[in-house]
Design a protein around this motif. Structure first.
Motif, PDB file in Angstrom:
ATOM      1  N   GLU A  79       0.821  -1.213   0.000  1.00  0.00           N
ATOM      2  CA  GLU A  79       0.000   0.000   0.000  1.00  0.00           C
ATOM      3  C   GLU A  79       0.857   1.267   0.000  1.00  0.00           C
ATOM      4  O   GLU A  79       0.823   2.071   0.937  1.00  0.00           O
ATOM      5  N   GLN A  80       1.605   1.445  -1.092  1.00  0.00           N
ATOM      6  CA  GLN A  80       2.463   2.613  -1.218  1.00  0.00           C
ATOM      7  C   GLN A  80       1.866   3.619  -2.198  1.00  0.00           C
ATOM      8  O   GLN A  80       1.364   3.244  -3.263  1.00  0.00           O
ATOM      9  N   SER A  81       1.903   4.889  -1.815  1.00  0.00           N
ATOM     10  CA  SER A  81       1.320   5.945  -2.639  1.00  0.00           C
ATOM     11  C   SER A  81       2.320   6.430  -3.681  1.00  0.00           C
ATOM     12  O   SER A  81       3.515   6.559  -3.406  1.00  0.00           O
ATOM     13  N   ILE A  82       1.803   6.700  -4.870  1.00  0.00           N
ATOM     14  CA  ILE A  82       2.597   7.321  -5.933  1.00  0.00           C
ATOM     15  C   ILE A  82       1.635   8.082  -6.830  1.00  0.00           C
ATOM     16  O   ILE A  82       0.577   7.573  -7.207  1.00  0.00           O
ATOM     17  N   GLY A  83       1.969   9.320  -7.148  1.00  0.00           N
ATOM     18  CA  GLY A  83       1.062  10.141  -7.944  1.00  0.00           C
ATOM     19  C   GLY A  83      -0.279  10.275  -7.249  1.00  0.00           C
ATOM     20  O   GLY A  83      -0.363  10.584  -6.054  1.00  0.00           O
ATOM     21  N   TRP A  99       6.896  -1.674  -9.058  1.00  0.00           N
ATOM     22  CA  TRP A  99       5.568  -1.370  -8.545  1.00  0.00           C
ATOM     23  C   TRP A  99       4.604  -2.425  -9.053  1.00  0.00           C
ATOM     24  O   TRP A  99       4.586  -2.733 -10.252  1.00  0.00           O
ATOM     25  N   LEU A 100       3.811  -2.966  -8.155  1.00  0.00           N
ATOM     26  CA  LEU A 100       2.958  -4.109  -8.471  1.00  0.00           C
ATOM     27  C   LEU A 100       1.531  -3.833  -8.013  1.00  0.00           C
ATOM     28  O   LEU A 100       1.298  -3.519  -6.841  1.00  0.00           O
ATOM     29  N   GLU A 101       0.588  -3.923  -8.944  1.00  0.00           N
ATOM     30  CA  GLU A 101      -0.828  -3.746  -8.625  1.00  0.00           C
ATOM     31  C   GLU A 101      -1.559  -5.050  -8.902  1.00  0.00           C
ATOM     32  O   GLU A 101      -1.431  -5.641  -9.984  1.00  0.00           O
TER      33      GLU A 101
END
Length: 201
Positions: A79-83, A99-101
């Motif tokens: 759960e890391q924020s970016i943009g 980055w993995l979704e």
């Protein structure tokens, strides 16, 4: 008998009159229902309806090192924020970041897993963010977890969300990796099973 369903999708193809479902009794003063729906049987195949499960399974696989696509990473965070988005996993090694979704797939038609089963602006936003990440030089992955065992491939559900299908195609062209696995699901367990291809139109 009212029961809580932890899945925001429409599930029209799965939850039909007369289908067999698996419930778990739940207690609690704040609960509105006494049961939780976890599984449904479709064409003799058990389907998990727990949208949190794919992330838990990926997390477990990262801990165990059982996903060869990510075995090089020595550290990861959730759960890391970016943009303008929050993505499910951020992985690091000595010389690379990723980055993995994770996306949950429950709809399968003739062996083809389809995502989404309802329009998803959030899903499109995630793909856009992954595209930007890849263009910046970092690794970016959209990971589809099919919560059943009868899928042989995964594709965007253009009929339901053409904008998501277009976003997936754009992400792929930008270099975002598309990975999919199906799951072995029983009445008492679920586990990531085997990798299957993602088809891009």
């Amino acid at each position: 008998m009212p029961a809580h369903l932890p899945d925001p999708g429409r599930l029209r193809e799965l939850l039909r009159p007369g289908v067999r479902v698996w419930l778990e009794p739940k207690a609690g003063a704040q609960r509105k229902t006494r049961f939780q729906v976890w599984l449904v049987e479709k064409d003799r195949t058990l389907v998990s309806l727990n949208t949190r499960l794919p992330n838990l399974l990926v997390q477990e696989a990262l801990v165990q090192g059982s996903l060869p696509e990510f075995s090089q990473y020595t550290d990861w965070k959730q759960e890391q924020s970016i943009g303008a988005s929050r993505l499910d996993f951020f992985l690091e090694s000595a010389d690379e970041t990723c980055w993995l979704e994770v996306k949950s797939v429950t709809l399968v038609e003739n062996g083809l897993g389809l995502f989404p089963d309802a329009p998803t602006e959030r899903g499109r936003r995630h793909l856009s963010e992954l595209s930007k990440i890849r263009q910046s030089g970092a690794r970016a992955v959209a990971f589809f977890v099919v919560q059943r065992q009868d899928a042989h491939s995964v594709a965007a559900n253009r009929r339901t969300d053409p904008k998501f299908a277009d976003a997936l195609k754009t992400a792929y062209r930008c270099g975002v990796e598309l990975i999919a696995y199906n799951c072995a699901v029983t009445s008492t367990s679920a586990a990531i099973d085997r990798r299957i291809p993602v088809i891009v139109e």
